[in-house]
Scaffold this motif. Structure first.
Motif, PDB file in Angstrom:
ATOM      1  N   LEU A  40       0.831  -1.206   0.000  1.00 10.84           N
ATOM      2  CA  LEU A  40       0.000   0.000   0.000  1.00 10.84           C
ATOM      3  C   LEU A  40       0.866   1.256   0.000  1.00 10.84           C
ATOM      4  O   LEU A  40       0.512   2.253  -0.640  1.00 10.84           O
ATOM      5  N   GLN A  41       1.988   1.193   0.684  1.00 11.82           N
ATOM      6  CA  GLN A  41       2.903   2.324   0.664  1.00 11.82           C
ATOM      7  C   GLN A  41       3.438   2.543  -0.741  1.00 11.82           C
ATOM      8  O   GLN A  41       3.533   3.677  -1.220  1.00 11.82           O
ATOM      9  N   ALA A  42       3.782   1.458  -1.440  1.00 12.43           N
ATOM     10  CA  ALA A  42       4.292   1.578  -2.809  1.00 12.43           C
ATOM     11  C   ALA A  42       3.239   2.151  -3.750  1.00 12.43           C
ATOM     12  O   ALA A  42       3.568   2.849  -4.714  1.00 12.43           O
ATOM     13  N   ILE A 245       1.344  -5.092 -11.409  1.00  9.31           N
ATOM     14  CA  ILE A 245       1.410  -4.650 -10.018  1.00  9.31           C
ATOM     15  C   ILE A 245       0.910  -5.743  -9.084  1.00  9.31           C
ATOM     16  O   ILE A 245       1.524  -6.047  -8.051  1.00  9.31           O
ATOM     17  N   GLN A 246      -0.219  -6.360  -9.457  1.00  7.24           N
ATOM     18  CA  GLN A 246      -0.798  -7.384  -8.598  1.00  7.24           C
ATOM     19  C   GLN A 246       0.108  -8.599  -8.492  1.00  7.24           C
ATOM     20  O   GLN A 246       0.195  -9.234  -7.437  1.00  7.24           O
ATOM     21  N   ARG A 247       0.821  -8.923  -9.536  1.00  8.86           N
ATOM     22  CA  ARG A 247       1.712 -10.079  -9.488  1.00  8.86           C
ATOM     23  C   ARG A 247       2.990  -9.767  -8.721  1.00  8.86           C
ATOM     24  O   ARG A 247       3.589 -10.653  -8.140  1.00  8.86           O
ATOM     25  N   HIS A 248       3.390  -8.517  -8.750  1.00  6.32           N
ATOM     26  CA  HIS A 248       4.546  -8.119  -7.943  1.00  6.32           C
ATOM     27  C   HIS A 248       4.179  -8.093  -6.464  1.00  6.32           C
ATOM     28  O   HIS A 248       4.964  -8.509  -5.611  1.00  6.32           O
ATOM     29  N   VAL A 251      -0.055  -9.757  -2.290  1.00  5.81           N
ATOM     30  CA  VAL A 251      -0.983  -9.491  -1.186  1.00  5.81           C
ATOM     31  C   VAL A 251      -2.115  -8.559  -1.603  1.00  5.81           C
ATOM     32  O   VAL A 251      -3.096  -8.409  -0.875  1.00  5.81           O
ATOM     33  N   LEU A 252      -1.982  -7.912  -2.749  1.00  2.00           N
ATOM     34  CA  LEU A 252      -3.024  -7.009  -3.221  1.00  2.00           C
ATOM     35  C   LEU A 252      -4.061  -7.771  -4.028  1.00  2.00           C
ATOM     36  O   LEU A 252      -3.750  -8.751  -4.713  1.00  2.00           O
ATOM     37  N   GLY A 253      -5.301  -7.305  -3.962  1.00  2.04           N
ATOM     38  CA  GLY A 253      -6.378  -7.945  -4.700  1.00  2.04           C
ATOM     39  C   GLY A 253      -7.402  -6.934  -5.164  1.00  2.04           C
ATOM     40  O   GLY A 253      -7.097  -5.750  -5.362  1.00  2.04           O
ATOM     41  N   SER A 254      -8.633  -7.384  -5.294  1.00  3.86           N
ATOM     42  CA  SER A 254      -9.690  -6.538  -5.841  1.00  3.86           C
ATOM     43  C   SER A 254     -10.093  -5.403  -4.909  1.00  3.86           C
ATOM     44  O   SER A 254     -10.808  -4.487  -5.319  1.00  3.86           O
ATOM     45  N   LEU A 259      -9.292  -5.493 -11.163  1.00  2.00           N
ATOM     46  CA  LEU A 259      -8.691  -6.602 -11.901  1.00  2.00           C
ATOM     47  C   LEU A 259      -9.566  -7.105 -13.042  1.00  2.00           C
ATOM     48  O   LEU A 259      -9.155  -8.001 -13.782  1.00  2.00           O
ATOM     49  N   ASP A 260     -10.746  -6.532 -13.188  1.00  2.00           N
ATOM     50  CA  ASP A 260     -11.678  -6.916 -14.250  1.00  2.00           C
ATOM     51  C   ASP A 260     -11.627  -5.851 -15.351  1.00  2.00           C
ATOM     52  O   ASP A 260     -11.910  -4.679 -15.098  1.00  2.00           O
TER      53      ASP A 260
END
Length: 285
Positions: A40-42, A245-248, A251-254, A259-260
């Protein structure tokens, strides 16, 4: 803006083209990735650097504008792309990094930043030397870095992109090999595989982005110049970045990212989108 292993730390994106063309090349998530707090900081101050596609040429909206609708956690978007990047890649490339550094980005998306370090009427040696300097500029940036590899834009409108400026396929492959090798040395760098994405669009083979797998045609995604993405193309490009970003940050998700692709497109093209942005925008130009 082919099957190579992605160097993760990012356009990368580990997107599967179901007919054998792999666009998802971000690699598998690390066993122990960044914490949610770190992720979240990133996301809090996202830099966007690059050339005409990132600036919104032909799409009527910048990549940053679309990304603002795709990142739903609080953030500021720091946009410095320039449509005239091709006139002076080194000068403009360095200026963009300087501008971003003045605004303290916590991550940077540079999906078409390296394009003009490789394209242009020059020798292979000059392409490689210019590309290495492009790496040097990008390495000055802190935090996660998402860069695009170099697509083959043969067939573009000659008045917009002369054939003499397009690298021969073998030279283009060698430059992309250098990009992946450079990213492999830096755990914070991921590569968004634009080369495979564009190849899939040209071949009209299925592309998996986010939660959708579809066939897109050049007429659907590109403008008449066959070089720049239209509104749909810009949404898809942003979706590739969001996947990266999500693959890096596994822990991040929808909750934090859209993501859609259909939802992202609706958010971007909705008349209310301008008033529903999360966070703010800080332009470095």
């Amino acid at each position: 803006m082919m099957a190579r292993g992605v160097c993760c730390g990012v356009l990368g994106v580990v997107l599967l083209l179901s007919s054998g063309c792999t666009v998802q090349k971000m690699g598998e998530a690390r066993a122990q990735g960044p914490s949610r707090e770190d992720a979240l900081q990133a996301l809090s101050r996202i830099g966007v650097a690059g050339a005409s596609q990132s600036a919104g040429f032909g799409a009527g909206m910048s990549l940053g504008k679309v990304l603002r609708q795709g990142v739903t956690s609080p953030h500021v978007m720091l946009e410095v792309p320039n449509m005239m990047f091709f006139r002076d890649p080194h000068g403009e490339g360095a200026r963009q990094i300087d501008k971003l550094l003045q605004n303290n980005p916590t991550m940077t998306i540079a999906v078409d930043y390296l394009f003009w370090f490789v394209y242009g009427n020059k020798s292979e040696g000059a392409r490689i030397e210019d590309l290495q300097r492009g790496f040097d500029y990008l390495e000055r940036l802190p935090g996660p870095l998402f860069v695009g590899d170099i697509p083959d834009m043969q067939g573009a409108w000659e008045a917009m992109l002369p054939a003499s400026a397009i690298p021969p396929p073998a030279e283009l492959d060698r430059c992309n090999d250098l990009i992946y090798a450079w990213a492999a040395k830096h755990g914070r760098v991921s590569v968004i595989p634009l080369a495979e994405y564009v190849a899939a669009i040209k071949a009209e083979t299925p592309v998996s982005i986010g939660r959708q797998t579809r066939v897109y045609t050049m007429k659907q995604v590109l403008n008449g110049d066959r070089l720049h993405g239209n509104k749909l193309g810009q949404v898809l490009l942003a979706a590739l970045c969001i996947d990266a970003i999500q693959r890096h940050f596994a822990v991040l998700g929808s909750t934090e990212l859209v993501l859609d692709v259909d939802v992202l497109r609706q958010r971007v093209l909705s008349p209310a989108s301008a008033s529903s942005e999360v966070g703010g925008r800080a332009q470095g130009r």
